[in-house]
Design an enzyme around this catalytic site. Sequence first.
Site, mmCIF file in Angstrom:
data_model
loop_
_atom_site.group_PDB
_atom_site.id
_atom_site.type_symbol
_atom_site.label_atom_id
_atom_site.label_comp_id
_atom_site.label_asym_id
_atom_site.label_seq_id
_atom_site.Cartn_x
_atom_site.Cartn_y
_atom_site.Cartn_z
ATOM 1 N N CYS A 1 35.966 -25.859 -28.380
ATOM 2 C CA CYS A 1 35.924 -26.847 -27.293
ATOM 3 C C CYS A 1 37.318 -27.392 -27.026
ATOM 4 O O CYS A 1 37.992 -27.864 -27.948
ATOM 5 C CB CYS A 1 34.972 -27.986 -27.678
ATOM 6 S SG CYS A 1 35.034 -29.404 -26.542
ATOM 7 N N CYS B 1 37.535 -31.338 -28.051
ATOM 8 C CA CYS B 1 37.362 -31.863 -29.404
ATOM 9 C C CYS B 1 38.713 -32.224 -30.024
ATOM 10 O O CYS B 1 39.751 -31.626 -29.697
ATOM 11 C CB CYS B 1 36.651 -30.827 -30.276
ATOM 12 S SG CYS B 1 34.847 -30.816 -30.104
ATOM 13 N N ASN C 1 44.518 -33.952 -16.251
ATOM 14 C CA ASN C 1 43.693 -32.753 -16.139
ATOM 15 C C ASN C 1 44.565 -31.508 -16.013
ATOM 16 O O ASN C 1 45.495 -31.451 -15.197
ATOM 17 C CB ASN C 1 42.764 -32.880 -14.918
ATOM 18 C CG ASN C 1 41.622 -31.896 -14.951
ATOM 19 O OD1 ASN C 1 41.769 -30.760 -15.398
ATOM 20 N ND2 ASN C 1 40.468 -32.323 -14.462
ATOM 21 N N ASP C 2 44.269 -30.506 -16.859
ATOM 22 C CA ASP C 2 45.028 -29.256 -16.810
ATOM 23 C C ASP C 2 44.796 -28.493 -15.513
ATOM 24 O O ASP C 2 45.565 -27.588 -15.174
ATOM 25 C CB ASP C 2 44.644 -28.378 -18.003
ATOM 26 C CG ASP C 2 45.004 -29.024 -19.338
ATOM 27 O OD1 ASP C 2 46.101 -29.607 -19.444
ATOM 28 O OD2 ASP C 2 44.172 -28.964 -20.259
ATOM 29 N N HIS D 1 31.233 -34.078 -30.565
ATOM 30 C CA HIS D 1 30.928 -33.102 -29.523
ATOM 31 C C HIS D 1 29.473 -33.165 -29.073
ATOM 32 O O HIS D 1 29.144 -32.764 -27.949
ATOM 33 C CB HIS D 1 31.247 -31.693 -30.054
ATOM 34 C CG HIS D 1 31.062 -30.589 -29.067
ATOM 35 N ND1 HIS D 1 31.936 -30.361 -28.018
ATOM 36 C CD2 HIS D 1 30.097 -29.634 -28.972
ATOM 37 C CE1 HIS D 1 31.520 -29.317 -27.320
ATOM 38 N NE2 HIS D 1 30.409 -28.847 -27.873
ATOM 39 N N ASN E 1 30.209 -36.323 -14.460
ATOM 40 C CA ASN E 1 29.193 -35.310 -14.192
ATOM 41 C C ASN E 1 28.587 -34.927 -15.526
ATOM 42 O O ASN E 1 29.276 -34.353 -16.381
ATOM 43 C CB ASN E 1 29.794 -34.076 -13.523
ATOM 44 C CG ASN E 1 30.325 -34.367 -12.139
ATOM 45 O OD1 ASN E 1 29.754 -35.172 -11.412
ATOM 46 N ND2 ASN E 1 31.429 -33.730 -11.769
ATOM 47 N N SER F 1 31.183 -28.379 -16.843
ATOM 48 C CA SER F 1 31.557 -27.120 -17.478
ATOM 49 C C SER F 1 31.762 -27.244 -18.974
ATOM 50 O O SER F 1 31.966 -26.228 -19.656
ATOM 51 C CB SER F 1 32.842 -26.572 -16.836
ATOM 52 O OG SER F 1 33.907 -27.509 -16.980
ATOM 53 N N HIS G 1 31.065 -31.582 -24.103
ATOM 54 C CA HIS G 1 31.682 -32.697 -24.830
ATOM 55 C C HIS G 1 31.656 -33.935 -23.931
ATOM 56 O O HIS G 1 32.011 -33.861 -22.755
ATOM 57 C CB HIS G 1 33.125 -32.362 -25.210
ATOM 58 C CG HIS G 1 33.703 -33.301 -26.218
ATOM 59 N ND1 HIS G 1 33.885 -32.955 -27.539
ATOM 60 C CD2 HIS G 1 34.129 -34.587 -26.115
ATOM 61 C CE1 HIS G 1 34.400 -33.983 -28.196
ATOM 62 N NE2 HIS G 1 34.562 -34.989 -27.340
ATOM 63 N N HIS H 1 32.468 -36.714 -21.650
ATOM 64 C CA HIS H 1 33.724 -37.064 -20.985
ATOM 65 C C HIS H 1 33.469 -37.422 -19.532
ATOM 66 O O HIS H 1 32.394 -37.166 -18.986
ATOM 67 C CB HIS H 1 34.717 -35.896 -21.052
ATOM 68 C CG HIS H 1 34.347 -34.732 -20.174
ATOM 69 N ND1 HIS H 1 33.340 -33.837 -20.482
ATOM 70 C CD2 HIS H 1 34.842 -34.319 -18.963
ATOM 71 C CE1 HIS H 1 33.250 -32.913 -19.539
ATOM 72 N NE2 HIS H 1 34.146 -33.194 -18.589
ATOM 73 N N GLN I 1 35.869 -38.036 -15.588
ATOM 74 C CA GLN I 1 37.120 -37.742 -14.886
ATOM 75 C C GLN I 1 37.563 -38.969 -14.089
ATOM 76 O O GLN I 1 36.735 -39.811 -13.712
ATOM 77 C CB GLN I 1 36.956 -36.541 -13.959
ATOM 78 C CG GLN I 1 36.586 -35.257 -14.673
ATOM 79 C CD GLN I 1 36.562 -34.071 -13.733
ATOM 80 O OE1 GLN I 1 37.546 -33.751 -13.068
ATOM 81 N NE2 GLN I 1 35.414 -33.410 -13.665
ATOM 82 N N HIS J 1 30.494 -52.230 -8.572
ATOM 83 C CA HIS J 1 29.190 -51.633 -8.796
ATOM 84 C C HIS J 1 29.351 -50.183 -9.229
ATOM 85 O O HIS J 1 30.417 -49.592 -9.081
ATOM 86 C CB HIS J 1 28.293 -51.730 -7.553
ATOM 87 C CG HIS J 1 28.831 -51.031 -6.348
ATOM 88 N ND1 HIS J 1 29.864 -51.522 -5.569
ATOM 89 C CD2 HIS J 1 28.468 -49.852 -5.763
ATOM 90 C CE1 HIS J 1 30.115 -50.694 -4.573
ATOM 91 N NE2 HIS J 1 29.283 -49.673 -4.669
ATOM 92 N N LYS K 1 15.539 -32.081 -7.636
ATOM 93 C CA LYS K 1 15.579 -32.337 -6.199
ATOM 94 C C LYS K 1 16.744 -31.566 -5.593
ATOM 95 O O LYS K 1 17.851 -31.574 -6.138
ATOM 96 C CB LYS K 1 15.760 -33.841 -5.951
ATOM 97 C CG LYS K 1 16.179 -34.216 -4.535
ATOM 98 C CD LYS K 1 15.056 -34.043 -3.538
ATOM 99 C CE LYS K 1 15.495 -34.543 -2.152
ATOM 100 N NZ LYS K 1 14.436 -34.362 -1.145
ATOM 101 N N PHE K 2 16.504 -30.892 -4.478
ATOM 102 C CA PHE K 2 17.556 -30.181 -3.760
ATOM 103 C C PHE K 2 17.807 -30.884 -2.421
ATOM 104 O O PHE K 2 16.858 -31.205 -1.703
ATOM 105 C CB PHE K 2 17.156 -28.723 -3.508
ATOM 106 C CG PHE K 2 17.112 -27.879 -4.749
ATOM 107 C CD1 PHE K 2 18.238 -27.215 -5.192
ATOM 108 C CD2 PHE K 2 15.934 -27.770 -5.474
ATOM 109 C CE1 PHE K 2 18.201 -26.432 -6.339
ATOM 110 C CE2 PHE K 2 15.883 -26.994 -6.621
ATOM 111 C CZ PHE K 2 17.020 -26.325 -7.056
ATOM 112 N N VAL L 1 18.751 -29.928 0.806
ATOM 113 C CA VAL L 1 18.888 -28.716 1.618
ATOM 114 C C VAL L 1 18.131 -28.924 2.928
ATOM 115 O O VAL L 1 17.465 -29.933 3.131
ATOM 116 C CB VAL L 1 18.330 -27.475 0.872
ATOM 117 C CG1 VAL L 1 19.139 -27.178 -0.366
ATOM 118 C CG2 VAL L 1 16.859 -27.690 0.488
#
Length: 389
Positions: A52, A55, A77-78, A124, A191, A199, A202, A204, A206, A337, A352-353, A355
């Site tokens: 990871c 980690c 961020n890389d 992790h 996310n 992706s 672990h 985290h 952003q 908020h 739920k989509f 679309v």
Amino acid sequence: MSDKLLDDISHRRYNPLTGDWILVSPHRSKRPWQGQQEAPFRGDLPGYDPTCYLCPGNQRAQGDQNPPYQNTFVFVNDYSAVKETQQDYAPSSRSSDGEDLAARLLQAQPVTGRCYVLTFSAKHNVTLADMAPADILPVIQTWTRIYASHLSASHPLRPQADKALASIPPNPDGELAPPPRQLRYMQIFENKGAAMGCSNPHPHCQIWTTSVLPDEPARELAQLARYRREHGGQHLLEDYARLETARGERVVWQNDGFLVVCPWWATWPFEVLLIAKRHVRGLVELTEEERKQFAEAVGEVARRYDNLFETSFPYSSGIHQAPIDCTEEEAEASWFHMHFYPPLLRSATVRKFLVGYELLAEPQRDITPEQAAERLRKCGGELYRNLLS
């Protein structure tokens, strides 16, 4: 028409934060489902994963080494979505033989900034749902340090930022220097889960800082400012929190500092809005006690989500607060908020989509926010997986 009737009829609801409407179709929740189903999260991750890139002590994709951190760790961020420096861009000038349709219809503007990654824990195999408020508090403190360090020198919250920085323990791994040029906005978001495009499991989040004010917070800020102008200086979210507290049917949980509610206008099935009860314009205005209350509120939301379908519940969440470079009027209109947008609809596997009608007409939901709030209210207490033998 009574509000109770809305549990049975199709109707639209207004979102005062954005000015949009949403179609509500409570009868559709009974329809059979033969579509895509998500794979439920198995929850059997190790406490440390040598592969990871988040980690402690591990090497990241670009070769940098993570320190042996204990709780939070933040780095640039890389694979940042925006560049700090890039070639200047200016749109082409109009043609000499009349109006240039390209200049009118093919508009673009450069965006610069810096993106960060912030781990929530050295472990992790945990999420915010697993973490006690005391373990989430360092996350809140780190958010506050980063927000404070990026405020403009003339920002209305600059004095509060200096006070907040003095009251928060320093980062043992060192502080990141802010970008060389002042930026306009900071978006803190998480996310969680593969269903929301995460992706790496672990824990985290952003933090994206940009030279422009993005559309969604810009629309909210405009609506908040408009409400103040039209209602004698009253704040939209202050009035809304007071209304929801009095009515109760959409309230999920609350403490002295924060209210958690399934908003009247929610799009996602179990969407919640976490609202500061007093006029807090940004993280730096939270008192030490309020930071603890905020950590408690975030943990409550995450744990109730997991308990709802007994799975590691996916979602996208994010904080909206005063821009990091703003006027006195913009700061005063802001109200701290946090949004939580989870996709699951009926179970751990059915989502739920957005679309079809949602993309081409307007958002639509199948269960009412009142029904969602009632179910989430029943999901408090110990995290379900801690009770498994």
